[in-house]
Design a protein around this motif. Structure first.
Motif: not given
Length: 166
Positions: A18-19, A27-29, A143-144, A148-149
């Motif tokens: 879930t995390t 991360a998309g936003h 960048l995306f 996320i990472a």
């Protein structure tokens, strides 16, 4: 969404999954907000608060009077969570995406009031915003993925951290 609802929907799913899902969505936003609103991006987080699994804070130059381009940018940022899920998982079922649709519809309603014609325009603009979000995320994939990472590692990235990734 109330915490109880989120917990019910994710019951039985390991917390790390879930995390990771929340990190992809936020991360998309954050990717689009960092690119389209670099002057006002404040943070991205996957820390659960107020019943939601994460959030990204930014604004257009003047929140009460957005230009047409700023308004389209706001819509693209709002749809970027869903676009991110579709790119990474091949589908989007997250309630965050459902919430994002509400944000988009409210933004569009506050801009115009032409009844039925507006409803048709809303659907068209949502499709345009989702397509634009997809295009930017694919183009800015590095960048995306860095965002996320960073969200998985730190849970929260502030303005300086987000801008440093560009």
């Amino acid at each position: 969404m109330p915490n109880a609802t989120w917990r019910t929907l994710t019951q039985g799913i390991p917390r790390n999954q879930t995390t990771a899902h929340a990190a992809v969505h936020e991360a998309g936003h954050a990717t689009l907000a960092t690119i389209l609103f670099p002057a006002t991006i404040e943070y991205a987080t996957i820390i659960e608060a107020g019943g939601v699994m994460g959030s990204v804070k930014y604004s257009c130059t003047n929140a009460s009077i957005c230009s047409r381009q700023e308004s389209m940018n706001v819509l693209a940022v709002a749809m970027a969570g869903r676009a991110a899920e579709e790119i990474e998982f091949g589908y989007s079922i997250d309630l965050g995406s459902f919430f994002d649709y509400g944000v988009v519809r409210n933004h569009l309603c506050s801009r115009n009031a032409n009844g039925r014609r507006l409803h048709e325009s809303k659907d068209f603009l949502i499709d345009v915003a989702l397509k634009r979000a997809h295009e930017i995320l694919v183009k800015e994939r590095e960048l995306f993925h860095q965002i996320i990472a960073g969200l998985i590692r730190e849970n929260r990235l502030d303005r300086a951290a987000l801008l440093a990734l560009q």
